[in-house]
Design an enzyme around this catalytic site. Structure first.
Site, PDB file in Angstrom:
ATOM      1  N   HIS A   1      13.498  29.288  15.911  1.00 49.37           N
ATOM      2  CA  HIS A   1      12.180  28.701  15.625  1.00 49.37           C
ATOM      3  C   HIS A   1      11.142  28.967  16.709  1.00 49.37           C
ATOM      4  O   HIS A   1      10.387  28.070  17.106  1.00 49.37           O
ATOM      5  CB  HIS A   1      12.328  27.200  15.395  1.00 49.37           C
ATOM      6  CG  HIS A   1      13.107  26.851  14.155  1.00 49.37           C
ATOM      7  ND1 HIS A   1      13.200  27.680  13.058  1.00 49.37           N
ATOM      8  CD2 HIS A   1      13.842  25.737  13.827  1.00 49.37           C
ATOM      9  CE1 HIS A   1      13.938  27.097  12.126  1.00 49.37           C
ATOM     10  NE2 HIS A   1      14.349  25.926  12.555  1.00 49.37           N
TER      11      HIS A   1
ATOM     12  N   HIS B   1       8.459  23.166   8.526  1.00 58.14           N
ATOM     13  CA  HIS B   1       9.786  22.555   8.615  1.00 58.14           C
ATOM     14  C   HIS B   1       9.799  21.086   8.180  1.00 58.14           C
ATOM     15  O   HIS B   1      10.502  20.261   8.782  1.00 58.14           O
ATOM     16  CB  HIS B   1      10.302  22.689  10.043  1.00 58.14           C
ATOM     17  CG  HIS B   1      11.785  22.712  10.168  1.00 58.14           C
ATOM     18  ND1 HIS B   1      12.589  21.680   9.718  1.00 58.14           N
ATOM     19  CD2 HIS B   1      12.627  23.635  10.679  1.00 58.14           C
ATOM     20  CE1 HIS B   1      13.843  21.979   9.979  1.00 58.14           C
ATOM     21  NE2 HIS B   1      13.905  23.164  10.553  1.00 58.14           N
TER      22      HIS B   1
ATOM     23  N   GLU C   1      12.692  25.618   3.679  1.00 57.55           N
ATOM     24  CA  GLU C   1      11.814  26.427   4.524  1.00 57.55           C
ATOM     25  C   GLU C   1      11.666  27.804   3.898  1.00 57.55           C
ATOM     26  O   GLU C   1      12.618  28.578   3.871  1.00 57.55           O
ATOM     27  CB  GLU C   1      12.429  26.541   5.927  1.00 57.55           C
ATOM     28  CG  GLU C   1      12.704  25.204   6.593  1.00 57.55           C
ATOM     29  CD  GLU C   1      13.867  25.272   7.595  1.00 57.55           C
ATOM     30  OE1 GLU C   1      13.845  26.129   8.487  1.00 57.55           O
ATOM     31  OE2 GLU C   1      14.811  24.456   7.457  1.00 57.55           O
TER      32      GLU C   1
HETATM   33  C1  GLA Z   1      16.715  24.871  10.736  1.00 55.56           C
HETATM   34  C2  GLA Z   1      17.984  25.476  11.156  1.00 55.56           C
HETATM   35  C3  GLA Z   1      18.978  24.422  11.422  1.00 55.56           C
HETATM   36  C4  GLA Z   1      18.463  23.454  12.445  1.00 55.56           C
HETATM   37  C5  GLA Z   1      17.166  22.885  11.978  1.00 55.56           C
HETATM   38  C6  GLA Z   1      16.564  21.983  13.014  1.00 55.56           C
HETATM   39  O1  GLA Z   1      16.744  24.407   9.465  1.00 55.56           O
HETATM   40  O2  GLA Z   1      18.472  26.408  10.240  1.00 55.56           O
HETATM   41  O3  GLA Z   1      20.158  24.983  11.850  1.00 55.56           O
HETATM   42  O4  GLA Z   1      18.273  24.104  13.645  1.00 55.56           O
HETATM   43  O5  GLA Z   1      16.272  23.910  11.685  1.00 55.56           O
HETATM   44  O6  GLA Z   1      17.450  21.030  13.474  1.00 55.56           O
END
Ligand code: GLA
Length: 386
Positions: free
Chosen positions: A138, A211, A349
């Site tokens: 991210h 997110h 997402e």
């Molecule tokens: C995304 C990732 C997860 C986790 C979340 C945040 O969805 O794929 O593995 O890191 O973000 O906790």
């Protein structure tokens, strides 16, 4: 006096609710569309963040702060017309700064994972910040979810908030100054549209997403295991133990990843005989969306039987990460001191495949000078009585 100051700090920027014409609090409870701006607090470096409330004529609201472009709250009506928040969020700016597992946040420069934080572009290898099991996740430790964006409210019966941010050449390890614009629009038809745009001055990689954690019961009354999900995807993206794609795509048929027909999320989420479920600790995978091209296509439908709420996700993106809040463990305080537990929300997402910069067979995420990155995702709310 305090009340007056607070009132004056609200800048009502809609054509209907202008600061000049606003004479009483009553007006904001009427079903008038518009945008309200309030101060949200100060960051450690002295900069201040604001909170914008977008409202449409049916009474739906979206609260967005320019810190991290975070969607702080989103209300939607249930089958009896009752508006409740359908997202997870926190109570203050300081809570978001202290510890936010990406609730509501804008994610970039690269949403999802890049293996070992390394990729090669035009013969040059770049090293990114690693922040997740040796991988880059991210956008790094200070991704787009932790920076202050410049906000411009846009008036109208479909109020919008335009956010801009320029990530510097070398920021978190990425090449190129990247100018990003993200616009949230609250539509008349109870949909929240997010438009993403970016340009660069050097070749780079880009994969932007949002997110938000959803729980359609409203107010996160219980976990999301009874929500019913449909995904318009015949294949998913298997991963290794560290959640990096293996490079192959797998048909969902005859696996717990088959959501081609409406399926209760909890039905197969603990299927310990499935290695992919084991690696994800539940669902934490990308699904390849059916259909090609840049047009908006239906990616996901979520239905919550007790409230009757339905959320449809449409996107121009080629994939969707479905994450079931497996890492939530009650340690992050949510709204009104409520601790969100494991599986109290789901994320959808919309994005490119994880680790695309290292996977030549995946659709490209490279952006070059002169090109414009452009994607759109729409979250639309309605109800169903059954
Ligand atoms: C995304 C990732 C997860 C986790 C979340 C945040 O969805 O794929 O593995 O890191 O973000 O906790």
């Amino acid at each position: 006096m305090k009340g007056l100051t607070q009132f004056l700090s609200l800048a009502l920027v809609t054509g209907v609710l202008t600061m000049n014409s606003c004479t009483s609090k009553k007006e904001t409870t009427e079903q008038k569309s518009g945008i309200e701006k309030a101060s949200y607090g100060q960051l450690a470096d002295g900069q201040t963040a604001d909170l914008y409330t977008l409202r449409n004529a049916s009474g739906m609201t979206a609260k967005i702060t320019n810190y991290g472009g975070i969607l702080v709250g989103l209300t939607a009506p249930d089958k009896d017309g009752k508006f409740e928040d359908v997202t997870l969020g926190q109570d203050s700016l300081s809570a978001y700064v202290k510890n936010n597992p990406y609730f509501g946040a804008l994610i970039g420069r690269y949403g999802n994972r890049i293996a070992k934080g390394k990729f090669t572009l035009d013969g040059k290898t770049y090293s990114l910040v690693t922040n997740n099991m040796g991988n880059h996740l991210h956008g790094g430790t200070v991704g787009f979810d932790k920076v202050l964006w410049t906000a411009t409210p846009i008036e109208g019966d479909e109020p919008a908030l335009k956010l801009t941010y320029t990530a510097k050449d070398g920021e978190e390890g990425y090449p190129g100054n990247l100018s990003v614009t993200v616009t949230y629009t609250l539509q008349k038809d109870n949909a929240l549209k997010i438009d993403y745009q970016a340009t660069t001055d050097k070749p780079t990689v880009v994969n932007l997403t949002n997110h938000t954690y959803f729980n359609l019961t409203g107010g996160a009354k219980r976990d999301i295991l009874d929500h019913v999900l449909t995904l318009n995807a015949d294949r998913f993206i298997p991963v290794d133990k560290t959640l990096i794609p293996t490079g192959k795509l797998q048909p969902v048929a005859n696996t717990p990843f088959d959501f081609t027909k409406p399926t209760v999320i909890g039905a197969r989420i603990n299927d310990s005989t499935d290695t992919q479920i084991k690696y994800g600790g539940g669902y934490d995978h990308g699904w390849v969306l059916n259909g090609s091209g840049d047009s908006l296509k239906l990616a996901a439908t979520v239905y919550e039987p007790t409230s009757g709420r339905v959320m449809e996700v449409r996107t121009t993106e080629p994939a969707i990460q479905f994450y079931t809040g497996n890492f939530l463990d009650g340690s992050v305080m949510g709204r009104e001191g409520f601790a969100y537990k494991k599986r109290y929300a789901l994320c959808l997402e919309t994005e490119h495949y994880p680790d695309s910069p290292n996977q030549p067979s995946f659709p490209t995420t490279v952006l070059r000078p002169g090109q414009t990155y452009k994607t759109t995702t729409v979250y639309q709310f309605s109800t169903r009585k059954e």
